[in-house]
Design an enzyme around this catalytic site. Structure first.
Site, PDB file in Angstrom:
ATOM      1  N   ALA A   1      50.441  53.662  52.283  1.00 31.06           N
ATOM      2  CA  ALA A   1      50.351  54.877  53.107  1.00 31.06           C
ATOM      3  C   ALA A   1      50.226  56.120  52.226  1.00 31.06           C
ATOM      4  CB  ALA A   1      51.574  54.990  54.013  1.00 31.06           C
TER       5      ALA A   1
ATOM      6  N   LYS B   1      38.767  29.375  31.675  1.00 31.09           N
ATOM      7  CA  LYS B   1      37.387  29.449  32.187  1.00 31.09           C
ATOM      8  C   LYS B   1      37.455  29.633  33.699  1.00 31.09           C
ATOM      9  CE  LYS B   1      32.912  27.160  31.931  1.00 31.09           C
ATOM     10  NZ  LYS B   1      32.609  27.275  33.376  1.00 31.09           N
TER      11      LYS B   1
END
Length: 673
Positions: free
Chosen positions: A36, A117
């Site tokens: 917010a 990877k």
């Protein structure tokens, strides 16, 4: 709310605060404020920029999302090739690579930098004057697509870097960051849940979903997918400028990029392997998909010394984890017809998840493979899928919990697509449709011609090709070059802009090199690599067409069956007419003939075992570049057998036949090295 009266200062303060909190949230995963509070600052900046448009900057946080949908993607050349990596699938292959690195570098001790990877989409991001200006997909390694607007929506991609940070990291020029766009597992699962509730099809796996999100034409859709970007490579002014890969990754972090924390530097392959196995154990706990570990020589100075093979750096390798497997049932066996008329049996499976992908099909290759497996329709089978490899049936499960099927599969005698005769040539494993006008063969040949790595005609996929064939607009690949706007606009879902894009893509193929043309012809048994060797050896398509089978056998990797296939293809009048039309269309029919040496002319070599410094492919290339020939089997015509460690039966046969056996050092002397 900021109380600064000067709008320019107020806007810059808000931008700095928003960048700081974006970095805390999306890169460090350690937010300091609520969503917010972040939204309040963002809305304040939007209002300020709307009131004072002259204050808007390209790297403002408000500019991540927006823009009209595009008609297509522009192709962009990479500043330096985005090469693929060679793979190691076991400890022995990794140790062989490390041994070659040590020998070639002349160093007894090497530092190895290890990174996970990630299983995503490779991407290159360019920054000019510290601002993000371009994102390019890997594409074919030389040319990719501009997806800048979509990558701007990925919150872990910095839109700019402050001058203070540049100074601190000694970044004095424009730079490029390469990395992987991924779909985090939780975000992927949440998206699929939402799609299921909406009655939409679920995505098969995070990698495909990430690739699809990057290549949508509306950036707002990319923004909704909550993708992530992990950096792994840094270029400054087009070159590597940091001494160690580990230091480059540290620099990327300081620049504000997300870098995978699962990385380490080791001085022995034993320690590298421990890291690899530990990460495999932790694989399921990770918040993203991985398929292995990338191992790089840490010293970038050694990168220059080690250099590259044809398509990959010698200073890096990917250790790929074993294929994931699952047990499921074969519900049917279907038959697909390929561009050469080959009939491929495919197992229709009860859908099963394997490594993040739902698998419902698996190739069975040919009738011999079905017989080897002893497969019946209804059997329970073990299915494996590794990386991008097509799922395959590994074995039939036969126990009390998995009863055997009842129905035996028989290869059809007529083509399922056209009803033409199906034959199996003696000595071959494949069944083929012999009907030259088979629509399935035509469709597949056009798709092959248009595919990435061949002519790369963007937009010419299944749907368009089906329409072109069904309406008789394309009867062979040469007809592609006679398409015009009127013909394309007659097709379903085809607008003027899309038609023009396709025509532009077709026009662009006329600049592609000779090897692409040869590969695109779809000659049986001629793949991308063989096409390149043919182009280098003969220097023109006319030279390939006129070559005898004996002359074709002189080409690297061309054996008797391939030579026969090439010769038969060009002996067919319809194929010669096709080539004539492609030449008239303006395709490249001339290349650069690669002259080979004569030091080993007329000599036949056989390679066996692991050599100390050369890989088998490297040794083969050196021999052939020097005029020699490499055979796969030992005979009385063999001049030398080059034997390395763990040489097998070829060494025994050489001794039996009295063929000279040499080691790598002797080979180097013959090569004059």
């Amino acid at each position: 709310m900021s109380r600064t009266k000067d709008p320019a200062k107020q806007a810059e303060d808000l931008r700095e605060k928003l960048r700081y909190h974006e970095h805390r949230y999306y890169v460090l995963d350690d937010p300091e404020i609520s969503d917010a509070d972040y939204d309040v600052m963002m809305n304040e900046l939007k209002a300020l920029e709307a009131k004072h448009p002259e204050l808007l900057t390209p790297d403002s946080p408000t500019q991540r999302v927006g823009g009209k949908p595009r008609e297509g993607f522009v192709k962009v050349a990479h500043s330096a090739p985005m090469l693929s990596l060679d793979n190691a699938y076991n400890e022995e292959e990794l140790r062989d690579w490390a041994r070659r690195v040590e020998e070639l570098s002349g160093k007894a001790e090497i530092e190895y930098e290890c990174e996970l990877k990630l299983d995503g989409l490779s991407m290159a991001l360019r920054y000019q004057d510290a601002r993000f200006v371009l994102a390019v997909t890997r594409g074919d390694g030389s040319i990719g697509e501009d997806v800048t607007l979509n990558l701007r929506t990925v919150k872990s991609v910095p839109l700019g870097v402050s001058s203070a940070t540049l100074k601190k990291t000694h970044m004095l020029g424009d730079f490029e960051v390469r990395g992987e766009v991924i779909f985090p597992t939780k975000s992927f699962e949440k998206m699929n849940e939402d799609r299921e509730k909406q009655g939409l099809a679920k995505f098969a796996n995070p990698r495909n979903a990430a690739a699809g999100a990057v290549r949508v034409l509306e950036p707002n859709i990319t923004a909704q997918r909550r993708l992530d970007f992990y950096a792994y490579f840094l270029l400054v002014d087009g070159r590597v400028h940091i001494d160690r890969q580990s230091e480059a990754l540290d620099t990327l972090e300081k620049l504000g990029f997300k870098v995978n924390s699962n990385r380490a530097v080791f001085k022995s392959i034993d320690d590298v392997l421990k890291f690899i196995h530990k990460k495999e154990e932790d694989r399921e706990k990770l918040p993203y998909e991985i398929d292995g570990v990338v191992i790089k020589v840490n010293s970038t100075a050694l990168w220059q010394r080690l250099g590259f093979t044809g398509k990959a750096p010698r200073w890096a390798i990917a250790y790929k984890y074993a294929a994931r497997a699952a047990v499921t049932q074969v519900e049917d066996i279907l038959v697909q017809v390929g561009r050469t008329g080959k009939l491929t049996p495919v197992a229709a499976l009860k859908p099963v998840p394997i490594g993040g992908t739902t698998v419902s099909r698996a190739t069975l290759h040919n009738m011999d493979e079905i017989d080897r497996l002893g497969l019946l329709i209804g059997d329970w089978v073990q299915v494996e899928r590794g990386g991008d490899v097509i799922p395959k049936v590994v074995k039939v499960i036969d126990d009390k919990d998995h009863p055997r099927g009842k129905k035996k599969f028989k290869m059809p005698e007529r083509c399922p697509e056209c009803g033409g005769h199906v034959v199996r040539t003696e000595g071959e494993a494949d069944h083929r449709c012999v009907n030259a006008n088979c629509p399935a063969k035509l469709r597949e040949s056009i798709l092959h011609f248009a595919s990435r790595g061949v002519m790369n005609i963007e937009g010419m996929g299944d749907s368009l090709v089906n329409q072109l064939v069904d309406r008789g607009l394309v009867k062979n690949v040469a007809d592609i070059y006679e398409l015009d706007e009127e013909k394309l606009l007659s097709l379903e879902r085809m607008g003027k802009k899309s038609a023009q894009n396709i025509l532009d893509e077709i026009k662009g193929t006329k600049k592609l090199p000779l090897e692409r043309v040869i590969y695109g012809l779809g000659i049986r048994m001629v793949g991308e690599r063989t096409a390149q060797f043919l182009a280098e050896h003969f220097g023109s398509l006319d030279g390939v067409m006129k070559a005898t089978e004996e002359e074709l056998l002189e080409v690297e990797e061309v054996g008797p069956r391939i030579a026969q296939s090439i010769h038969e293809f060009f002996a067919e009048p319809s194929n010669r007419e096709l080539v004539k039309r492609l030449e008239a269309a303006g395709l490249q029919f001339k290349g650069v003939k690669k002259e080979r040496g004569t030091a080993l002319a007329g000599q036949t070599f056989v390679l066996t075992g692991s050599l100390p410094t050369y890989s088998r492919d490297e040794a083969k290339k050196l021999i052939e570049d020097a005029g020699g020939k490499v055979s796969g089997s030992v005979s009385k015509k063999t001049n030398y057998v080059v034997a390395g460690e763990e040489a097998g039966s070829k060494l025994d046969k050489a001794r039996d036949l009295g063929v000279a056996v040499i080691d790598e050092d002797a080979l180097k002397k013959l090569l004059g090295k």
